[in-house]
Design a protein around this motif. Structure first.
Motif, short mmCIF file in Angstrom:
data_model
loop_
_atom_site.label_atom_id
_atom_site.label_comp_id
_atom_site.label_asym_id
_atom_site.label_seq_id
_atom_site.Cartn_x
_atom_site.Cartn_y
_atom_site.Cartn_z
N THR A 188 0.86 -1.18 0.00
CA THR A 188 0.00 0.00 0.00
C THR A 188 0.90 1.23 0.00
OG1 THR A 188 -1.69 -1.22 1.23
CG2 THR A 188 -1.87 1.18 1.21
N ALA A 189 1.08 1.83 -1.17
CA ALA A 189 1.95 3.00 -1.28
C ALA A 189 1.36 4.20 -0.54
CB ALA A 189 2.20 3.35 -2.74
N ALA A 190 0.04 4.39 -0.68
CA ALA A 190 -0.69 5.44 0.03
C ALA A 190 0.04 6.79 -0.07
CB ALA A 190 -0.94 5.03 1.47
N SER A 191 0.48 7.38 1.06
CA SER A 191 1.04 8.72 1.05
C SER A 191 2.40 8.81 0.37
CB SER A 191 1.17 9.25 2.49
OG SER A 191 2.04 8.43 3.24
N GLY A 192 3.03 7.67 0.11
CA GLY A 192 4.25 7.71 -0.67
C GLY A 192 5.36 6.83 -0.15
N VAL A 193 5.92 6.02 -1.04
CA VAL A 193 7.09 5.21 -0.71
C VAL A 193 8.03 5.19 -1.91
CG1 VAL A 193 5.95 3.66 0.92
CG2 VAL A 193 6.02 3.05 -1.50
N LEU A 194 9.27 4.87 -1.64
CA LEU A 194 10.22 4.46 -2.66
C LEU A 194 10.30 2.94 -2.59
CD1 LEU A 194 13.13 6.95 -1.89
CD2 LEU A 194 11.20 7.28 -3.46
N HIS A 195 10.40 2.30 -3.74
CA HIS A 195 10.62 0.86 -3.68
C HIS A 195 11.39 0.37 -4.89
CE1 HIS A 195 7.23 -1.42 -6.00
NE2 HIS A 195 7.42 -0.27 -6.56
N LYS A 196 11.88 -0.85 -4.76
CA LYS A 196 12.62 -1.49 -5.84
C LYS A 196 12.25 -2.96 -5.83
CE LYS A 196 16.75 -2.09 -2.93
NZ LYS A 196 18.21 -1.83 -2.81
N GLU A 197 12.30 -3.58 -7.00
CA GLU A 197 11.95 -5.00 -7.10
C GLU A 197 12.83 -5.66 -8.15
OE1 GLU A 197 7.75 -4.89 -7.89
OE2 GLU A 197 7.99 -3.07 -9.06
N PHE A 198 13.34 -6.84 -7.77
CA PHE A 198 14.27 -7.58 -8.62
C PHE A 198 13.96 -9.07 -8.54
CE2 PHE A 198 16.51 -3.67 -7.69
CZ PHE A 198 17.22 -3.40 -8.86
N HIS A 199 14.49 -9.81 -9.52
CA HIS A 199 14.49 -11.26 -9.38
C HIS A 199 15.32 -11.61 -8.15
CE1 HIS A 199 14.12 -11.59 -14.08
NE2 HIS A 199 13.06 -11.04 -13.50
N GLU A 200 14.85 -12.59 -7.40
CA GLU A 200 15.56 -13.01 -6.20
C GLU A 200 16.97 -13.50 -6.58
OE1 GLU A 200 17.16 -15.67 -3.34
OE2 GLU A 200 16.23 -16.43 -5.16
N THR A 201 17.95 -13.19 -5.73
CA THR A 201 19.37 -13.36 -6.07
C THR A 201 19.73 -14.78 -6.48
OG1 THR A 201 19.97 -11.56 -4.57
CG2 THR A 201 21.72 -13.08 -5.22
N GLU A 202 19.34 -15.77 -5.68
CA GLU A 202 19.71 -17.15 -5.99
C GLU A 202 18.97 -17.66 -7.22
OE1 GLU A 202 22.24 -18.73 -4.62
OE2 GLU A 202 22.54 -16.84 -3.54
N TRP A 203 17.70 -17.24 -7.37
CA TRP A 203 16.95 -17.63 -8.57
C TRP A 203 17.62 -17.05 -9.81
CZ3 TRP A 203 14.55 -15.49 -12.76
CH2 TRP A 203 13.72 -16.34 -13.51
N ALA A 204 18.06 -15.78 -9.73
CA ALA A 204 18.70 -15.13 -10.86
C ALA A 204 19.97 -15.87 -11.29
CB ALA A 204 19.02 -13.68 -10.53
N LYS A 205 20.71 -16.41 -10.31
CA LYS A 205 21.94 -17.14 -10.64
C LYS A 205 21.65 -18.41 -11.43
CE LYS A 205 24.64 -15.49 -6.69
NZ LYS A 205 25.30 -15.86 -5.41
N GLU A 206 20.50 -19.02 -11.17
CA GLU A 206 20.11 -20.24 -11.89
C GLU A 206 19.40 -19.90 -13.21
OE1 GLU A 206 20.73 -23.41 -11.07
OE2 GLU A 206 21.87 -22.75 -9.31
N GLY A 207 18.66 -18.78 -13.21
CA GLY A 207 17.85 -18.45 -14.38
C GLY A 207 16.65 -19.36 -14.49
#
Length: 270
Positions: free
Chosen positions: A102-121
């Motif tokens: 719930t961003a509501a009044s305001g947030v900063l955020h970031k989202e990525f593939h999870e690190t170990e999953w990314a290593k496997e693809g």
């Protein structure tokens, strides 16, 4: 009860990348009459259909960016997503799990593939939905929910499968994220896996079904293992002013959001 007829079936629009980790078809808003007002309270739907990502030591995704005035709902169907926000929320969601911010009044955020999953693809598939907040809640305190698949209410349909209730309720069975719209729903479906007949009409994988705003009931028939995302909500019927990552009610509120962001009022996230 009267049948809720299909208004149109949409093939997935041409995909584009959000950051370098999300290859999405943008169903809402789109050029097919699915603007924010028509689908209110659902103001954006990005669908990352199945896409193979090669292994990497640097996770792909989207870097720090702001939001105000709505909620983001991320559903992982294949792969894993990692999230962090400036209000202290964050975590990893795997197959079948949901991130509800719930961003509501305001947030900063970031989202990525999870690190170990990314290593496997592997094959990655997800939905990100933006759900509008009423004016009275747009400037409320941000919050975050990590909803594991095991926490969701499951409604057994016998030989017809089951329903996982992410939010709201189905026949009185409430989901772990409380988000209730009792009547007059704007309703649509995304065919995530398999193909189905909706009200007897064939609908292929990765297509979107929009229903008329009349009638109450519709049928879904599957002849193979199938996953369908059902969206249904009562429109807020409030003015919508949207620009980039901000969705408010007036242009003046959008200007205020940019000013607050530029002044660092959304917090800090590295």
């Amino acid at each position: 009860m009267k049948t809720k007829n299909i208004k149109l079936v949409l093939a997935p629009p041409t995909p584009h990348f959000v950051g370098d980790g999300f290859r999405v078809h943008n169903f809402i808003p789109s050029a097919y009459h699915l603007d924010m007002e028509r689908m209110d309270p659902f103001i954006m739907l990005d669908y990352n259909s199945k896409h193979f990502f090669s292994p990497t030591d640097i996770p792909r995704g989207v870097g720090v960016h702001p939001h105000r005035g709505f909620e983001t709902v991320t559903i992982a169907y294949n792969g894993k997503v990692e999230h962090h926000d400036s209000a202290g929320g964050g975590g990893v969601i795997g197959q079948g799990d949901v991130q509800w911010m719930t961003a509501a009044s305001g947030v900063l955020h970031k989202e990525f593939h999870e690190t170990e999953w990314a290593k496997e693809g592997g094959v990655f598939q997800m939905v990100q939905l933006w759900v509008n907040l009423p004016a009275k809640d747009k400037m409320s305190t941000p919050k975050y929910q990590a909803i594991k698949n095991s926490e969701m209410k499951k409604v057994d349909l016998g030989k017809n499968g089951f329903i996982e209730v992410i939010a709201g309720n189905y026949n009185g069975n409430k989901g772990p994220a409380e988000f209730n719209f009792p009547a007059n729903y704007n309703t649509g479906l995304v065919i995530i896996e398999g193909s189905v007949k909706v009200n007897g009409e064939n609908v292929a994988t990765d297509h979107f079904v929009l229903f008329e705003n009349e009638g109450e009931t519709f049928t879904i028939e599957a002849t193979e293992d199938t996953i369908v995302l059902v969206l249904s909500g009562e429109p807020l019927k409030e003015p919508i002013a949207a620009h980039g990552p901000f969705v408010m009610n007036t242009r003046e509120e959008i200007i205020e959001a940019f000013n607050d962001f530029n002044q660092g009022k959304f917090g800090y996230l590295d």
